[in-house]
Motif scaffolding. Structure first.
Motif, short mmCIF file in Angstrom:
data_model
loop_
_atom_site.label_atom_id
_atom_site.label_comp_id
_atom_site.label_asym_id
_atom_site.label_seq_id
_atom_site.Cartn_x
_atom_site.Cartn_y
_atom_site.Cartn_z
N HIS A 9 -3.58 9.18 7.21
CA HIS A 9 -3.54 7.77 7.59
C HIS A 9 -4.35 6.90 6.60
CE1 HIS A 9 -3.55 4.80 11.17
NE2 HIS A 9 -4.15 4.17 10.17
N TYR A 10 -5.51 7.39 6.21
CA TYR A 10 -6.39 6.52 5.41
C TYR A 10 -5.89 6.26 3.99
CZ TYR A 10 -9.07 10.15 2.76
OH TYR A 10 -9.48 11.14 1.90
N GLU A 11 -4.93 7.05 3.51
CA GLU A 11 -4.36 6.73 2.20
C GLU A 11 -3.68 5.35 2.25
OE1 GLU A 11 -5.44 8.82 0.29
OE2 GLU A 11 -5.16 10.88 0.94
N LEU A 12 -2.99 5.08 3.37
CA LEU A 12 -2.28 3.82 3.51
C LEU A 12 -3.25 2.66 3.77
CD1 LEU A 12 0.79 4.97 5.63
CD2 LEU A 12 0.61 4.73 3.17
N THR A 13 -4.29 2.91 4.57
CA THR A 13 -5.24 1.82 4.83
C THR A 13 -6.01 1.44 3.57
OG1 THR A 13 -6.92 3.40 5.59
CG2 THR A 13 -5.47 2.45 7.26
N MET A 14 -6.32 2.42 2.72
CA MET A 14 -6.99 2.09 1.46
C MET A 14 -6.12 1.21 0.58
SD MET A 14 -9.16 5.38 0.08
CE MET A 14 -7.92 6.64 0.32
N VAL A 15 -4.85 1.57 0.48
CA VAL A 15 -3.94 0.79 -0.36
C VAL A 15 -3.80 -0.62 0.19
CG1 VAL A 15 -1.58 0.58 -1.19
CG2 VAL A 15 -2.72 2.81 -1.25
N GLU A 62 11.58 6.39 4.21
CA GLU A 62 12.85 6.10 4.86
C GLU A 62 12.66 4.98 5.89
OE1 GLU A 62 15.66 7.30 4.04
OE2 GLU A 62 15.12 9.01 2.77
N PRO A 63 13.74 4.29 6.25
CA PRO A 63 13.61 3.19 7.21
C PRO A 63 12.92 3.60 8.52
CG PRO A 63 15.75 3.10 6.16
CD PRO A 63 15.11 4.36 5.69
N GLU A 64 13.25 4.78 9.04
CA GLU A 64 12.64 5.19 10.30
C GLU A 64 11.15 5.46 10.13
OE1 GLU A 64 14.91 8.87 8.70
OE2 GLU A 64 15.14 6.67 8.78
N GLU A 65 10.75 5.88 8.94
CA GLU A 65 9.32 6.09 8.68
C GLU A 65 8.59 4.75 8.60
OE1 GLU A 65 9.67 10.30 6.21
OE2 GLU A 65 9.93 8.41 5.14
N ILE A 66 9.21 3.79 7.95
CA ILE A 66 8.63 2.44 7.90
C ILE A 66 8.50 1.89 9.32
CG2 ILE A 66 8.99 0.07 7.13
CD1 ILE A 66 8.27 1.87 4.83
N ASP A 67 9.53 2.05 10.14
CA ASP A 67 9.48 1.57 11.52
C ASP A 67 8.32 2.21 12.28
OD1 ASP A 67 11.69 0.00 11.02
OD2 ASP A 67 13.12 1.37 11.97
N LEU A 69 5.49 3.39 11.02
CA LEU A 69 4.21 2.89 10.52
C LEU A 69 3.92 1.48 11.03
CD1 LEU A 69 4.45 4.17 6.83
CD2 LEU A 69 3.04 5.11 8.68
N VAL A 70 4.93 0.65 11.04
CA VAL A 70 4.74 -0.72 11.54
C VAL A 70 4.55 -0.70 13.06
CG1 VAL A 70 5.81 -2.99 11.80
CG2 VAL A 70 6.00 -1.77 9.63
N GLY A 71 5.37 0.07 13.74
CA GLY A 71 5.31 0.12 15.20
C GLY A 71 3.99 0.64 15.72
N HIS A 72 3.35 1.52 14.96
CA HIS A 72 2.05 2.06 15.38
C HIS A 72 0.89 1.35 14.69
CE1 HIS A 72 4.67 5.20 16.92
NE2 HIS A 72 3.66 5.64 17.64
N GLN A 73 1.20 0.21 14.08
CA GLN A 73 0.18 -0.65 13.45
C GLN A 73 -0.65 0.09 12.40
OE1 GLN A 73 -1.87 -2.20 16.95
NE2 GLN A 73 -0.48 -3.96 16.99
N VAL A 74 0.02 1.00 11.71
CA VAL A 74 -0.65 1.66 10.58
C VAL A 74 -0.68 0.74 9.38
CG1 VAL A 74 -0.57 3.66 9.03
CG2 VAL A 74 0.06 3.92 11.44
N VAL A 75 0.42 -0.02 9.17
CA VAL A 75 0.51 -0.94 8.04
C VAL A 75 1.06 -2.28 8.54
CG1 VAL A 75 0.93 0.93 6.39
CG2 VAL A 75 2.87 -0.25 7.43
N SER A 76 0.81 -3.30 7.73
CA SER A 76 1.36 -4.62 8.03
C SER A 76 2.80 -4.72 7.54
CB SER A 76 0.51 -5.69 7.34
OG SER A 76 0.65 -5.57 5.92
N GLN A 81 6.88 -3.66 3.35
CA GLN A 81 7.87 -4.08 2.36
C GLN A 81 7.63 -3.38 1.03
OE1 GLN A 81 8.10 -8.31 1.87
NE2 GLN A 81 9.82 -8.22 0.45
N TRP A 82 6.36 -3.26 0.65
CA TRP A 82 6.05 -2.56 -0.62
C TRP A 82 6.39 -1.07 -0.49
CZ3 TRP A 82 2.29 1.23 -1.84
CH2 TRP A 82 2.19 1.51 -3.22
N LEU A 83 6.05 -0.49 0.63
CA LEU A 83 6.32 0.94 0.82
C LEU A 83 7.81 1.24 0.79
CD1 LEU A 83 3.83 1.92 3.69
CD2 LEU A 83 3.62 2.46 1.25
N SER A 84 8.63 0.32 1.27
CA SER A 84 10.07 0.58 1.33
C SER A 84 10.67 0.77 -0.06
CB SER A 84 10.77 -0.57 2.06
OG SER A 84 10.70 -1.77 1.31
#
Length: 445
Positions: A9-15, A62-67, A69-76, A81-84
């Motif tokens: 999880h923290y790899e994404l929060t750092m970025v 993948e789209p479901e992975e982005i969903d 991450l956003v749905g669980h408030q891991v990323v904004s 959008q950048w991750l996609s």
């Protein structure tokens, strides 16, 4: 299949925090390296390079992975959008698969923006720590077997996917076939297998079980002879094949004593070409203890797939240099941790193996910020693996196996022992051989 969520999880929060701070896209250099070897080990084996290359190529969201991450408030939403559109576009250099390593060896160098390289940390560490731990244990077993074949049969002792990676790593380190069929299909590792005790118990008699196996697979199959009475089983196997039985497998008892008794019996019965294979929770120490016994091959499971006491190599992945701004022309500055017992050395590393005139390795020489001064016979250790996002370092698995065999031949004799001791050769680290401080790790005793 995407590998993007095989991360922390923290790899994404750092970025995301770096993006808000305006530092996410600074050019950076990360390194994956060992601070030390497992206690008492004299060398380690690099494995997992090919799996890493495949995993980086598949690292996209993948789209479901982005969903998720956003749905669980891991990323904004902005980060999503950048991750996609994420694809690794940087470069990776490193030690090739099958190579040896020592404390301080710069096994992987990742050059890209902070954001791109940060996301790969967990993936690279998980692959290299597992595969190299298995290969390092397997290599010690191969040395102790002294040319006798070792079958990898640890699939039932580890996670199902770890079993496939372990079989691959064992093949690189010099094992013979594996029992794991997925490793055969995915990586071309030879597979083998005959029968377990349940097959003998299924039949009305051991003779019936042996006859069924022989009728199906021929005289050169391997019969498991310790379900009931070993002596009677050996006599039955030799009788049914007219002395042409390929091998017997022993899976219990004092293997040194039983192997000698079985060898004497086989010879007395005229089956002088029948081989003896032993199994039963073997490790490198037990294989070494059987070197004087009439054993022709070994089957190893639990010990090798768990690293034989060292299930991880404790590799770390650290930022060692960063640019002063996003400008591609901005100067790079070395950075390092200073914390007690976990300090790092800043600056990009370069490495060569120093080989003496007798063809024996004498040192691992690591230069900081620039390659070390070369001497005749020096062996370059770092090769390009990914260049500007394109894989360039893929190679057949056999190349890694051949490389490892050659590197073992270059070890000093002291480095081939399994007894506890210092690393086989010292690591010499410095900004050059003459104009700066030099750190020596290990004495090569």
């Amino acid at each position: 299949m995407s590998t993007a969520l095989l991360t922390d999880h923290y790899e994404l929060t750092m970025v995301e925090a770096a993006m808000r701070a305006g530092t996410a896209f600074r050019p950076c250099v990360f390194e994956l390296f060992p601070r030390r070897l497992p206690e008492g080990r004299r060398y380690g084996v690099v494995a997992g390079v090919g799996r890493m290359l495949d995993a980086v190529a598949d690292f996209h969201f993948e789209p479901e992975e982005i969903d998720f991450l956003v749905g669980h408030q891991v990323v904004s939403e902005q980060m999503a959008q950048w991750l996609s559109g994420y694809r690794f576009t940087g470069s990776i250099h490193g030690y090739p698969e099958g190579e040896l390593y020592f404390p301080g060896s710069p096994l992987v160098t990742v050059e890209s923006s902070f954001a791109e390289a940060c996301l790969l940390e967990t993936l690279l560490l998980s692959i290299y720590n597992h595969d190299s731990a298995v290969a390092s244990a397997a290599s010690r077993m191969v040395l102790m077997a002294e040319g006798r074949s070792i079958i990898e049969m640890g699939s039932r002792r580890t996670h199902e996917e770890a079993a496939v990676a372990a079989a691959r790593a064992c093949w690189i380190a010099g094992f013979g076939p594996t029992s794991n069929l997925a490793a055969g299909m995915r990586y071309g590792v030879p597979t083998s297998g005959t029968a377990a005790h349940s097959f003998t118990l299924l039949n009305d008699s051991e003779r019936d079980a042996f006859r069924a196996q022989l009728d199906t697979f021929g005289d050169q199959t391997t019969l498991l002879v310790d379900t009931y009475d070993i002596e009677q089983a050996v006599r039955t196997g030799v009788e049914l094949t007219g002395g042409r039985l390929g091998a017997v497998r022993i899976d219990s008892g004092d293997l040194a004593i039983v192997a000698r008794q079985v060898r004497d019996l086989l010879d007395d019965l005229g089956a002088t070409e029948t081989r003896i294979i032993v199994t039963s929770d073997l490790d490198e120490w037990q294989i070494a203890a059987l070197r004087g016994s009439p054993v022709d091959g070994f089957g190893v499971g639990t010990s090798v797939v768990t690293g034989s006491g060292a299930p991880t190599c404790s590799f770390v992945y650290k930022l060692v240099a960063r640019a002063t701004s996003d400008d591609p022309a901005a100067p790079m500055v070395p950075v390092a941790k200073k914390s007690s017992h976990k300090s790092t050395v800043g600056g990009r590393k370069f490495a060569v193996r120093r080989i003496g005139p007798d063809g024996v390795a004498t040192a691992e020489v690591v230069g900081i910020d620039r390659p070390p001064a070369h001497q005749p016979g020096d062996q370059e250790l770092i090769v390009p693996l990914i260049t500007d996002g394109v894989t360039v370092g893929a190679e057949p698995l056999q190349a890694a196996r051949d490389r490892h065999r050659a590197r073992l031949e270059e070890l000093p004799m002291s480095g081939r022992r399994i007894s506890r001791g210092e690393q086989a050769i010292p690591t010499i680290m410095g900004r050059s051989g003459t104009d700066g401080p030099v750190t020596i790790i290990g004495e090569g005793l």
